[in-house]
Design a protein around this motif. Sequence first.
Motif, mmCIF file in Angstrom:
data_model
loop_
_atom_site.group_PDB
_atom_site.id
_atom_site.type_symbol
_atom_site.label_atom_id
_atom_site.label_comp_id
_atom_site.label_asym_id
_atom_site.label_seq_id
_atom_site.Cartn_x
_atom_site.Cartn_y
_atom_site.Cartn_z
ATOM 1 N N GLY A 140 -10.271 1.932 -4.063
ATOM 2 C CA GLY A 140 -9.728 3.486 -4.827
ATOM 3 C C GLY A 140 -10.169 2.829 -6.622
ATOM 4 N N LEU A 178 -7.944 -3.294 -4.410
ATOM 5 C CA LEU A 178 -7.147 -2.100 -3.816
ATOM 6 C C LEU A 178 -8.078 -1.261 -3.243
ATOM 7 C CD1 LEU A 178 -3.867 -2.320 -6.186
ATOM 8 C CD2 LEU A 178 -4.386 -2.781 -3.508
ATOM 9 N N GLU A 197 0.172 3.997 -2.988
ATOM 10 C CA GLU A 197 -0.389 5.234 -2.478
ATOM 11 C C GLU A 197 0.493 6.395 -3.216
ATOM 12 O OE1 GLU A 197 -1.261 4.516 1.525
ATOM 13 O OE2 GLU A 197 0.211 6.138 1.579
ATOM 14 N N LYS A 198 1.680 6.096 -4.281
ATOM 15 C CA LYS A 198 2.225 6.929 -4.661
ATOM 16 C C LYS A 198 1.654 7.138 -6.010
ATOM 17 C CE LYS A 198 6.845 7.149 -2.907
ATOM 18 N NZ LYS A 198 7.957 6.902 -3.355
ATOM 19 N N ILE A 199 0.832 6.531 -6.451
ATOM 20 C CA ILE A 199 0.466 6.027 -7.735
ATOM 21 C C ILE A 199 -0.607 7.163 -7.970
ATOM 22 C CG2 ILE A 199 -0.812 4.497 -9.451
ATOM 23 C CD1 ILE A 199 0.617 2.501 -8.268
ATOM 24 N N SER A 200 -0.293 8.255 -9.594
ATOM 25 C CA SER A 200 -1.549 8.894 -9.083
ATOM 26 C C SER A 200 -2.746 9.290 -9.924
ATOM 27 C CB SER A 200 -1.055 10.387 -9.517
ATOM 28 O OG SER A 200 0.677 10.290 -9.822
ATOM 29 N N ALA A 201 -2.195 7.370 -11.542
ATOM 30 C CA ALA A 201 -3.410 7.521 -11.923
ATOM 31 C C ALA A 201 -3.326 6.081 -12.451
ATOM 32 C CB ALA A 201 -3.577 8.491 -13.333
ATOM 33 N N ARG A 202 -4.253 5.447 -12.223
ATOM 34 C CA ARG A 202 -4.566 3.977 -12.325
ATOM 35 C C ARG A 202 -5.079 3.464 -13.431
ATOM 36 N NH1 ARG A 202 -6.610 2.105 -7.317
ATOM 37 N NH2 ARG A 202 -4.947 1.897 -5.224
ATOM 38 N N ARG A 215 12.280 10.361 0.269
ATOM 39 C CA ARG A 215 11.340 10.621 1.565
ATOM 40 C C ARG A 215 11.825 8.613 1.461
ATOM 41 N NH1 ARG A 215 6.995 14.436 1.130
ATOM 42 N NH2 ARG A 215 6.861 12.967 -0.939
ATOM 43 N N ARG A 250 15.658 12.592 6.370
ATOM 44 C CA ARG A 250 15.366 12.607 7.337
ATOM 45 C C ARG A 250 15.783 13.574 8.478
ATOM 46 N NH1 ARG A 250 10.902 10.748 8.938
ATOM 47 N NH2 ARG A 250 10.713 10.403 6.600
ATOM 48 N N LEU A 306 15.723 7.720 5.950
ATOM 49 C CA LEU A 306 16.424 8.664 6.830
ATOM 50 C C LEU A 306 17.699 9.039 7.013
ATOM 51 C CD1 LEU A 306 16.491 7.674 10.418
ATOM 52 C CD2 LEU A 306 17.775 5.699 9.528
ATOM 53 N N GLN A 323 1.049 -1.286 0.107
ATOM 54 C CA GLN A 323 0.370 -0.091 -0.425
ATOM 55 C C GLN A 323 1.112 1.401 -0.258
ATOM 56 O OE1 GLN A 323 -3.523 -0.543 -0.077
ATOM 57 N NE2 GLN A 323 -3.757 1.189 -0.966
ATOM 58 N N ALA A 324 1.879 1.142 1.485
ATOM 59 C CA ALA A 324 3.019 2.371 0.839
ATOM 60 C C ALA A 324 3.440 2.712 -0.333
ATOM 61 C CB ALA A 324 3.884 2.201 2.374
#
Lengths: 197, 387
Positions: free
Chosen positions: B161, B159, B139-144, B374, B381, B378, B135-136
């Motif tokens: 959405g 999934l 969830e970066k995908i802007s368009a499926r 990101r 950050r 580490l 999922q992490a």
Amino acid sequence: MVTGPRGRPWRAGYASAVTATLIWILVALIAIGLYLSWTAGRLDRLHARIDAARAALDAQLLRRASVAQELATAGVLDPAASIVLYEAAHGARQAEEEHREIAESELSQALRAVFAEAQQVEGVREAHGGEEAVRELAEAVRRVPMARRFHNDAVRAARALRRHRKVRWFRLAGHAPFPMAFEMDDEAPAALVERVS
Amino acid sequence: MRIGIVCPYSWDVPGGVQFHIRDLAEYFVRQGHEVSVLAPADDDTPLPPYVVSAGRAVPVPYNGSVARLNFGFLSAARVRRWLHDGAFDVIHIHEPASPSLGLLACWAASGPIVATFHTSNPRSRAMIAAYSILQAALEKISARIAVSEYARRTLVEHLGGDAVVIPNGVDVDFFAEAEPEPRWQGGTIGFIGRIDEPRKGLPVLMRALPRILEARPETRLLVAGRGDEEEAVASLPEELRSRVEFLGMVSDEEKARLLRSVDLYVAPNTGGESFGIILVEALSAGAPVLASDLDAFAQVLDQGTAGELFANEDADALAAAAIRLLGDPARRAELRERGSAHVRRFDWATVGADIMSVYETVTAGAAAVAADDRATGLRARLGLARD
């Protein structure tokens, strides 16, 4: 005499056990902190995605309304159709935020009513500059549902994460408003888009 | 526009997803865009100029069969370098939900990401567990994009959405303009697909064949595809075996000519299809199509208006429909005509423009694709990352 808990004397082994426990607590706290920071980063990215998707959706809706309004004022449609389309397009462009979904749905309905038949589309195509206008409108009515799906998909992902305990307890979402999906009727006129859906 | 496409499967192994990516990349190159495809490939494989190798894929058991996948430090490093060198406006990942290059790219990139989901696997426990881990990254995908309404439904079920449906593309004119081969004409039924893969449905067709030959003895069945030919006809009575002709593996040109020549194309697939590109190719070539009523097939054939459907795995229904169609030239002409008109929506001109619409929708106002700091976060950050 220095005594430990329950009055027993200090021993070297006891001191090192306390130190070890403290170190483990520290390690656990750092790990939890990093995990929360990572989650906050995830959430931040999702909010940014929603903002971008919403901007894209707004741009597509505005484009659709503009093309519809241009068509309505170009004199290529009959007067009744022109008025219906102009009203709806104008309404969509001027709508306040809370009436936006309804106004945009009404524009979809008006477009479906006006371009219900293939002959109407042909009629516009034959007019001067009509080919271009039909192409733009077809593109716009195709892209609005796309942009809306992408937006609502981002909203769904953010909501799923925000409902999670770790996010609620530690208030990781900050002051960002709870994301709302954009619900509207965005079905395209059949004569304008001949596609599998 | 600078477009980066990530292919999950080895470029040197032919397959539906690879062909799709090849055609898509070539379409965009023709349109004047800059395209780079990152694909697993052996280092000595000759690659087209737009393909960048991500190194050799490693065979691992996955999802019930052996898949050749990329993971590990070396692949991740290549993905990051490709992202950095490419400076793409958008990246398009295929099959991001399999542990492959697509997932690595998804993990390593930030910015506009488009993803196409090709398969529609039935729900499994391993998959559900995996999805929450994925999922992490996902969830970066802007368009499926899903390749069919059926694939979209499975995707939504797994999934959540939503996705837009854009079918796979076919070069319609390549098939429409192929030269028919006289040897393959005259009362012929065509079948293309792996002979030894029962899900492709050849056994169903073999069960129907005796009845078809009884009604129309001059019929011939032409089979193109890899597999054991002896075994395929084993269920058939001895005297009927001469009516089946095996053509072996065929080239794209031969496939087009075969589809142009046959009187009827039969797709008896029993399951596992999320799209059915072969039906689109048959329609492009103007072949009347008779297919099993799988969800994906019914959708490609417009619920039976662009080609006929029979009840899945029902050999009698298949035989009855085939006999009726072979004896009715008017109906076949009608199907040819409808099919040729219907299939235009699958032409690359339409499909490519739709995919470009998706790219333009997600890139409008967004920053370009970059390596995501990101994700490896580490150092970033703690403010230690180099700029």
